[in-house]
Design a protein around this motif. Sequence first.
Motif: not given
Length: 424
Positions: A250, A310, A313, A336, A340
């Motif tokens: 990430q 995530i 995104s 996102f 998150v």
Amino acid sequence: MSIMRNRQPVHRPKRIRKASVQRKNLQIATFEGIPATIFQVLLQGQFLTGFLLYLGATSSQIGFVLALTTLVNIGQIGVAFLIQKLPSRKWAMVTFVALHRILWSSTGLVPFIFPKEYWVIAFIALYTTAFIANTAGSVLWSSVISDLVPPKVRGRYFGIRNTFLNALGSLVMYGGGIVLDRYPGGHGFLILYIVVWIFSTANIIVYLFYPDVPFEKSEENKFLPMLKKPLHDTLFMKSTLFLAGWLLLQNLVVPLYSYVMLQLLNINYQTMSLLNVSQTVFMMASFYVWGNLNAKYSNKRLLLWTLPIIAVSSLIWGLLSVLPMLVVLFAAHIVFGVGVGGFNQLAFNFIIGDTPKKERPMYMAVYAALTGISSFFGPLIGGKIYEWIEDWPHWIQVFGTQLVVGLLMIVLAATLGRKILKDA
């Protein structure tokens, strides 16, 4: 009547007094978050990237700075052991928090004190020292706040606190973007740092009002046996190592979004602020949803559900090839934010709720150290990647890395994620 009066519960005043003290403590923790949010928002994210670009930093230097805050988390293991020896957590917490605030805020003095060729080096030195102090401060604060907030109201309290502070952070972020667009360069950053100096001082003052809550210490009094507790916890270690690997992927791209938008897409600060505000708004809305789901499902199962969100995104950035830029960027930031928001909230609940209370500082430290190492190398490698592909086609620089990372995250979630983050 007199007999009935004599039979009134003698413990009720004590319960009322205890509830009143708890309420006061939670109010202090909430008020402390207000100045903390204001100065932190203005010192991180797009503002940190912008200030580093103003100082003359390269993409790899920016990646290094973004990664530093997580690398120093390794030190939390030592801190988790040492706090067992402290007679009082409060004053140690106040000391290290104050050092962090003062040193981080001092980065704004770099252009006034050092020659231009040393600006980036001086910034990194102050920034690194600040977050070494923060390593101790964050362990102490996490330990105190986990004891301060009763388990029965923990989910609701943190949901409300996070929502309120994120709303405040959105306003501050947007205001900061307007300031930098209206006053570009050093003038704008000076205005932001004046606000930072005011609220970092206020934050230190509020910390003085934290209670010195009793500390339930570990049954171990030696370092290695204490460290072995989480290391020998198989379920905890498998989950932690997986999440560390996930954060490595990430952080190859997410921390450098600001760099891509400022340098490669030429987006102004006000627009970037709106993008980040949209992300924060949907993250706040997701707190309520994830909190309700958490009442039915375990932290680990819900953590698994956040992973594909995530990943998507990151994949959305690929739509820049066919759709208007702002539409794609808003969609990527919103998705996102939802993912998150759940990930951070559930990971925190996993650490403070699914671990033994007496050993919790060391569990938190091991988690922070392992995820910190991976989160350090993520932006560092990501910054280097952007240097390597500097002469490649523009589309690869803008969204090519995001596509590759997004696909890898999907594969990781569907394979190891399903095995490791399942209910025991």
